[in-house]
Design an enzyme around this catalytic site. Structure first.
Site, PDB file in Angstrom:
ATOM      1  N   LEU A  35       0.883  -1.141  -0.023  1.00 53.94           N
ATOM      2  CA  LEU A  35       0.170  -0.117   0.086  1.00 53.94           C
ATOM      3  C   LEU A  35       0.818   1.394   0.115  1.00 53.94           C
ATOM      4  O   LEU A  35       0.401   2.356   0.213  1.00 53.94           O
ATOM      5  CB  LEU A  35      -0.986   0.134   1.273  1.00 53.94           C
ATOM      6  CG  LEU A  35      -1.891  -1.188   1.216  1.00 53.94           C
ATOM      7  CD1 LEU A  35      -2.780  -1.017   2.461  1.00 53.94           C
ATOM      8  CD2 LEU A  35      -2.771  -1.306   0.086  1.00 53.94           C
ATOM      9  N   TYR A 139      14.155   3.997 -13.854  1.00 53.41           N
ATOM     10  CA  TYR A 139      12.977   3.202 -13.976  1.00 53.41           C
ATOM     11  C   TYR A 139      13.148   2.025 -14.879  1.00 53.41           C
ATOM     12  O   TYR A 139      12.861   0.920 -14.825  1.00 53.41           O
ATOM     13  CB  TYR A 139      11.928   3.866 -14.140  1.00 53.41           C
ATOM     14  CG  TYR A 139      10.496   3.167 -14.581  1.00 53.41           C
ATOM     15  CD1 TYR A 139       9.970   2.123 -13.699  1.00 53.41           C
ATOM     16  CD2 TYR A 139       9.783   3.390 -15.755  1.00 53.41           C
ATOM     17  CE1 TYR A 139       9.132   1.469 -14.109  1.00 53.41           C
ATOM     18  CE2 TYR A 139       8.921   2.599 -16.032  1.00 53.41           C
ATOM     19  CZ  TYR A 139       8.362   1.599 -15.091  1.00 53.41           C
ATOM     20  OH  TYR A 139       7.368   0.953 -15.691  1.00 53.41           O
TER      21      TYR A 139
END
Length: 320
Positions: A35, A139
């Site tokens: 989360l 990334y």
């Protein structure tokens, strides 16, 4: 035939839609998410939920699982440049722990949510899987490193894996849609203008060598993307790592997206031309020829108006 699948990052945008598709196909689904960027309420009602980190996947993986669908990655390009260590730690080290847990539990099927950012600035478009991989940010580099890890795992330990590389995901599927904090994706940002939460949308450069001078990007409806992940589960073959690009084949310009939002929402969308952003290629579009051949994937929601309409309906539900 129904199976049992672990969906890492299943409280996120794409992961939640894939989890819902798995449930609708009759599978048992366990969502694992810490989360940090996902939302508990995004986990489909029929799925079991475990709040935890992929580094600890060994706590929950056991031989009863038929496979893993892996979405638990950080994905903000700008943040990856500012905090590369965060991306290497979660995306690479975390996936290494996940692969080890799968090996230990003898779970031998994996579908990995990779990215077309692994290619960097392409020499040719549409991009095919044989194109050179030269990511321009941590990334993309972290996702490419994971793809290399998966190839090694398949060759050495018999993993059957499929990596799906794509650019921009958009649209919504029922109550599951796109939400990020902070938001960085074009369509939700244009919606913020329509909702009165932003004065205007910035167009970063209007002098690119494209039909209207703005950047052209690939957009895939999230439900089509989910369908590709389920097909990939069926295609995963022991000891092989298949890499498939997913794309709409042509792409849409920034101005086309803005005009479509105007048409769908009925709102005027003021736009402001801003300087180009460094490293933004003029055109990024992926070829889906391999996915069509190997997976039997044929996107059914490639129309931009339909993509935007679904996303707008979700945005309005969230705003009310």
């Amino acid at each position: 035939m129904s199976g049992k699948y672990l969906v890492t990052g299943g409280a996120g945008y794409v992961g939640s839609v894939v989890a819902q598709h798995l449930l609708e196909a009759g599978h048992e689904v366990v969502v694992l998410d810490n989360l940090s960027t996902g939302f508990r309420e995004a986990v489909p009602a029929g799925a079991s939920f475990v709040e935890g980190d992929i580094r600890d996947a060994a706590k929950w993986l056991d031989p009863s699982f038929d496979g893993v669908l892996h979405f638990a990655a950080f994905s903000q390009v700008g943040e990856s440049v500012a905090k590369p260590e965060k991306y290497w730690d979660n995306n690479v080290v975390g996936t290494m722990a996940l692969l080890a847990a799968m090996r230990e539990a003898d779970v031998r099927k994996l579908v990995f949510s990779s990215t077309a950012a692994t290619y960097g600035e392409p020499e040719q478009v549409p991009i095919v899987e044989s194109a050179p991989t030269s990511p321009t940010n941590p990334y993309g580099a972290s996702k490419l490193a994971v793809d290399h890890m998966i190839s090694g795992e398949a060759a050495a330990h018999g993993l059957g894996a499929v990596s799906l590389r794509y650019f921009n995901v958009a649209g919504a599927y029922g109550e599951y849609g796109e939400r990020h904090d902070p938001e960085s994706h074009l369509i939700p940002l244009v919606f913020q203008v329509a909702q009165g939460r932003r004065d205007a949308i910035s167009v970063f450069g209007d002098d690119y060598p494209t039909p209207d001078g703005t950047c052209v990007r690939d957009y895939i409806h999230v439900a089509d993307l989910a369908g590709a992940h389920l097909l990939a589960l069926d295609a995963a073959t022991t000891g092989e790592h298949l890499i498939c690009n997913l794309g709409n084949g042509s792409g849409f310009s920034v101005r086309e997206v803005i005009e479509t939002v105007r048409r769908v929402t009925g709102h005027p969308i003021p736009e402001v031309v801003a300087p180009r952003r460094g490293g933004d290629p003029a055109v990024l579009v992926a070829s889906a020829a391999t996915a069509r051949e190997k997976l039997g994937w044929n996107p059914s929601r490639a129309d931009l108006d339909a993509i935007v309409a679904d996303a707008w309906a979700f945005a309005q539900r969230r705003d009310n």
